[in-house]
Design a protein around this motif. Structure first.
Motif, PDB file in Angstrom:
ATOM      1  N   LEU A 287       0.831  -1.212   0.000  1.00  0.00           N
ATOM      2  CA  LEU A 287       0.000   0.000   0.000  1.00  0.00           C
ATOM      3  C   LEU A 287       0.862   1.258   0.000  1.00  0.00           C
ATOM      4  O   LEU A 287       0.514   2.260  -0.643  1.00  0.00           O
ATOM      5  CB  LEU A 287      -0.929  -0.008   1.217  1.00  0.00           C
ATOM      6  N   ARG A 288       1.990   1.222   0.702  1.00  0.00           N
ATOM      7  CA  ARG A 288       2.909   2.367   0.670  1.00  0.00           C
ATOM      8  C   ARG A 288       3.478   2.566  -0.732  1.00  0.00           C
ATOM      9  O   ARG A 288       3.524   3.697  -1.246  1.00  0.00           O
ATOM     10  CB  ARG A 288       4.055   2.157   1.658  1.00  0.00           C
ATOM     11  N   LEU A 289       3.884   1.454  -1.363  1.00  0.00           N
ATOM     12  CA  LEU A 289       4.426   1.551  -2.723  1.00  0.00           C
ATOM     13  C   LEU A 289       3.350   2.007  -3.705  1.00  0.00           C
ATOM     14  O   LEU A 289       3.604   2.835  -4.580  1.00  0.00           O
ATOM     15  CB  LEU A 289       4.994   0.194  -3.145  1.00  0.00           C
ATOM     16  N   GLY A 290       2.144   1.463  -3.556  1.00  0.00           N
ATOM     17  CA  GLY A 290       1.041   1.865  -4.416  1.00  0.00           C
ATOM     18  C   GLY A 290       0.686   3.328  -4.235  1.00  0.00           C
ATOM     19  O   GLY A 290       0.366   4.029  -5.205  1.00  0.00           O
ATOM     20  N   GLY A 291       0.746   3.801  -3.001  1.00  0.00           N
ATOM     21  CA  GLY A 291       0.466   5.205  -2.735  1.00  0.00           C
ATOM     22  C   GLY A 291       1.484   6.118  -3.387  1.00  0.00           C
ATOM     23  O   GLY A 291       1.130   7.178  -3.931  1.00  0.00           O
ATOM     24  N   GLN A 292       2.760   5.716  -3.350  1.00  0.00           N
ATOM     25  CA  GLN A 292       3.791   6.516  -4.008  1.00  0.00           C
ATOM     26  C   GLN A 292       3.582   6.535  -5.520  1.00  0.00           C
ATOM     27  O   GLN A 292       3.765   7.566  -6.169  1.00  0.00           O
ATOM     28  CB  GLN A 292       5.171   5.961  -3.668  1.00  0.00           C
ATOM     29  N   ALA A 293       3.194   5.380  -6.088  1.00  0.00           N
ATOM     30  CA  ALA A 293       2.960   5.315  -7.535  1.00  0.00           C
ATOM     31  C   ALA A 293       1.786   6.181  -7.954  1.00  0.00           C
ATOM     32  O   ALA A 293       1.769   6.734  -9.063  1.00  0.00           O
ATOM     33  CB  ALA A 293       2.736   3.869  -7.952  1.00  0.00           C
ATOM     34  N   ASP A 294       0.807   6.318  -7.071  1.00  0.00           N
ATOM     35  CA  ASP A 294      -0.395   7.111  -7.378  1.00  0.00           C
ATOM     36  C   ASP A 294      -0.284   8.551  -6.901  1.00  0.00           C
ATOM     37  O   ASP A 294      -1.282   9.276  -6.853  1.00  0.00           O
ATOM     38  CB  ASP A 294      -1.623   6.460  -6.729  1.00  0.00           C
ATOM     39  N   ASP A 295       0.937   8.969  -6.512  1.00  0.00           N
ATOM     40  CA  ASP A 295       1.157  10.331  -5.993  1.00  0.00           C
ATOM     41  C   ASP A 295       0.266  10.635  -4.797  1.00  0.00           C
ATOM     42  O   ASP A 295      -0.267  11.742  -4.643  1.00  0.00           O
ATOM     43  CB  ASP A 295       0.918  11.379  -7.093  1.00  0.00           C
ATOM     44  N   GLU A 296       0.092   9.643  -3.953  1.00  0.00           N
ATOM     45  CA  GLU A 296      -0.703   9.807  -2.744  1.00  0.00           C
ATOM     46  C   GLU A 296       0.019  10.762  -1.796  1.00  0.00           C
ATOM     47  O   GLU A 296       1.249  10.792  -1.761  1.00  0.00           O
ATOM     48  CB  GLU A 296      -0.853   8.435  -2.087  1.00  0.00           C
ATOM     49  N   PRO A 297      -0.700  11.562  -0.998  1.00  0.00           N
ATOM     50  CA  PRO A 297      -0.030  12.427  -0.021  1.00  0.00           C
ATOM     51  C   PRO A 297       0.882  11.613   0.890  1.00  0.00           C
ATOM     52  O   PRO A 297       0.524  10.522   1.329  1.00  0.00           O
ATOM     53  CB  PRO A 297      -1.200  13.028   0.771  1.00  0.00           C
TER      54      PRO A 297
END
Length: 759
Positions: A287-297
């Protein structure tokens, strides 16, 4: 990352600050989801139907959410979403919202409600059409009759399906012409925390998806106390061990990811024990990696210099320690839950609690005498809360009750002493005022005494807890309760299986309820590494004969979970309690619960048992797993318990990519050492905070034990508890295996889809 200037002051770095922030975010998420439906419905009134998990968790535990739903989302009525029910006919809301957990049973119930709303409108249209037809019948001319005849002849020349389709279309158009019949309300399914493909597929199969919109309410952990958060997911353990359905893995990982990203900041160390715990830890990284890929805050920096509000996360599978929830809790709050049951944050106190023992016995004899002869002597020895007779009151039990907040985590004996001392003090104050001259009495002294009296009468304060304590004392004196504690002691000590079996058979033969019997059977099975084959067969047969074919569903589910097996089967899925009993010091002798506790055995003082889960959580704060036993053999000790052991540090690599590295305890130990001389009282150096997440549920006694550990200087850290559900042993076994409610859900699905029940 957020700037240093926007970080919070250290005085806010506490469990209550986390709870307050979560509370506000949950409230905003629910209100926003419902308000958007209100706007789509033309800013009309909204009817909100909620399932038990949402109503009892998110709405009940979130401050001001009901008021904001009324003011901002125009919710005019609240309903409980009941199976086979429907919204009242008089409800003229322009929109209907169904707030539910994403579960099959909820989708079936929603489909029934949607069908009810749709069918009710169709009945109104038909009735209106019938009245219109009757009014026009007398005015029908011969020409109209002839034209109608020609139309019918022409229709007969068409194909059958084409004719039916045309009739249906013309009928719909005619009915839609009756503007006085209100249109279908806008309907929306609000899934907490997210809408899933399973939910959409279920509604599609049930022919309801075309009538509703689906949306998500991004609310995960719900604060039920300042230091206790729950997902309100009671079926979690059962889904894992009996159905091998691991949906909870995502919910737990998503909750922790969102908590760290938005509220607490990134915990430095993550460690845990158990198969599901390990999967959660892996998914958290994804989820952390996915968040970074999606430009998550990115994760917030809530403390000075970027310190997180949580320093360590400890994940523990409930399956790692099944002994603790099956033993009888002897803290004040835990014993209330065991005997009366705490539901929706309240306790149902029966009228008989206000009667003396002699009156209760007399009424019990009279009730049994009124039964048919074949049922006499078969009344359950112990009835749970919902069978406790007529209810006198349902007081809330939380930290707003100052006396309850003081005694909730104490051993029951100590809690009774506190109640007695308070009652004595009030009596002495009264005697002093009554015995002195009026002219010698200061107004403030009399006023203080009157305030004390008002705060402790009428079912509150001392009055409430004195009544509760007296009733609990009467229950604990019963022979069935004393026998149960003695049997639990033999189990946790691993001694005399023969006596334990005799006690279980006595429970079955004298007419105890099924779940308490199952509870003792499972406890014995775990503590003695399974039953001898002949004993296992006999217990299976005795339970079947005592409780009928329905109990087979529970027994088979418990066998699947390796909770009721013979010794040969137990070797294939060992639970290891007997192997870790001595290394982890799980049993102590001579525990006096009425004294100041020196160890966490106070919560189970009758057997001197220290909860295994709390021992693991305590050991996790000392450093690497290998150091929790002499000669760095800690990992070898934990290998006896089910599931994997893991520990790592959450960080980023040189390219800013999320990664996990070898666990480092340097920062955690440095903070604890700085706080140690001050015992965490100086806000500049607060004690480190450890979040312990129980995947599958936690008991009130375990929470009390962790609170006690936080007060000891040896531990040197604060604990925050998160879980899928707060429950007791009865509730845990209630969810295991098929029951009447689940079977009914399957049958309802089969009926509504016109197929066979899903497997």
């Amino acid at each position: 990352m957020t700037s240093h200037a926007s970080t919070r002051v250290l005085s806010e770095l506490s469990a209550s600050a986390i709870a307050s922030t979560l509370d506000a975010r949950n409230r905003d998420a629910l209100v926003t989801a419902i308000a958007s439906l209100s706007r789509r419905g033309g800013d009309g009134a909204v009817a909100l139907a909620m399932d038990g998990a949402v109503a009892n968790g998110l709405v009940r535990c979130t401050r001001d959410v009901a008021r904001r739903l009324r003011d901002e989302a125009r919710v005019r009525r609240f309903y409980a979403l009941e199976p086979r029910g429907e919204l009242p006919a008089e409800d003229d809301a322009d929109a209907v919202a169904f707030a539910v957990r994403p579960q099959l049973s909820a989708m079936v119930t929603i489909a029934e409600h949607v069908r009810g709303v749709r069918d009710r409108r169709e009945r109104a249209l038909r009735e209106r059409a019938r009245r219109a037809a009757n009014a026009n019948r007398t005015k029908t001319s011969a020409r109209d009759a002839a034209a109608s005849l020609l139309t019918r002849v022409a229709s007969g020349a068409m194909g059958k399906s084409e004719s039916a389709s045309r009739d249906r279309a013309s009928g719909d158009a005619a009915m839609d012409a009756f503007s006085e019949v209100p249109p279908l309300p806008k309907m929306c399914v609000v899934c907490v925390p997210r809408a899933t493909a399973m939910c959409e597929d279920a509604l599609r199969e049930l022919h309801a998806l075309e009538y509703v919109e689906m949306t998500s309410c991004d609310a995960h952990l719900i604060p039920v106390e300042p230091d206790v958060f729950t997902l309100e997911y009671p079926e979690c353990y059962s889904e894992i061990v009996t159905e091998e359905w691991h949906a909870c893995t995502y919910y737990v990982a998503a909750a922790l990811h969102k908590l760290q990203r938005d509220v607490t900041g990134l915990a430095h160390v993550v460690k845990g024990k158990g198969e599901i715990a390990h999967k959660v830890a892996q998914l958290m990284l994804e989820l952390r990696l996915g968040g970074q890929a999606d430009d998550e805050p990115e994760h917030v920096e809530p403390g000075v210099d970027g310190d997180s509000l949580i320093d360590m996360i400890v994940l523990i599978d409930r399956d790692v320690d099944m002994v603790t929830p099956l033993c009888t809790q002897l803290t004040y709050e835990g014993l209330i839950d065991e005997i009366l049951g705490i539901e929706k944050g309240a306790v149902a106190i029966p009228k008989r609690a206000f009667e003396d023992e002699e009156t209760r016995e007399r009424k019990a004899r009279e009730a049994e005498a009124n039964l048919p002869e074949e049922q006499r002597g078969k009344m359950p020895v112990r009835a749970r809360a919902h069978k406790a007779g007529e209810i006198a009151m349902r007081p809330k039990l939380n930290n707003t009750d100052k006396l309850f907040d003081e005694i909730r985590d104490l051993n029951f004996g100590r809690a009774c002493n506190v109640i007695r001392d308070l009652a004595t003090a009030i009596k002495e104050d009264y005697a002093a005022i009554k015995g002195s001259n009026v002219e010698d009495q200061h107004v403030s002294e009399i006023g203080d005494f009157v305030k004390k009296i008002k705060a402790n009468i009428g079912g509150t304060g001392l009055d409430l807890h004195a009544t509760l304590a007296k009733y609990l004392i009467d229950c604990t004196k019963k022979i069935w309760f004393q026998d149960r504690l003695e049997c639990e002691r033999l189990c946790v000590e691993g001694e005399d299986l023969k006596k334990v079996i005799e006690h279980i058979e006595t429970m079955i033969y004298r007419g105890d309820e099924a779940v308490p019997c199952l509870r003792m059977i499972v406890l014995a099975c775990i503590c003695f590494n399974g039953f001898p084959p002949k004993v296992h067969e006999k217990l299976f047969s005795d339970m079947f004969n005592a409780f009928g074919p329905e109990i087979m569903l529970k027994l088979l589910a418990l066998e699947t979970a390796a909770l009721f097996v013979d010794r040969e089967a137990a070797k294939k899925r060992p639970r290891g309690f007997a192997q870790v009993r001595k290394p982890l010091k799980l049993v102590a002798d001579g525990v006096d619960g009425s004294e100041e506790p020196k160890d966490i055995t106070f919560a189970y003082s009758s057997s001197g048992y220290a909860p295994l889960s709390c021992r693991i959580a305590e050991a996790a704060t000392r450093g690497p797993w290998k150091t929790i036993a002499p000669n760095n053999t800690g990992e070898d000790v934990l290998k006896h318990l089910p599931g994997d052991t893991f520990e790592y540090t959450q960080t980023e690599n040189d390219y800013g990519r999320a990664t996990n590295t070898k666990a480092s305890y340097r920062e955690f130990n440095k903070r604890r050492e700085k706080a140690a001389p001050l015992d965490g009282k100086d806000e500049l150096w607060p004690k480190p905070t450890v979040l312990v997440f129980f995947i599958g549920g936690v008991t009130h006694a375990e929470i009390a034990c962790l609170r006690h550990l936080a007060k000891t200087k040896e531990c040197g850290c604060n604990f925050v508890v998160a879980t899928t559900k707060v429950f007791n042993g009865d509730a845990l076994l209630d969810t295991c295996g098929e029951d009447a409610e689940r079977l009914e859900t399957r049958l309802r699905v089969a009926h509504d889809t016109g197929g066979a029940p899903p497997s």
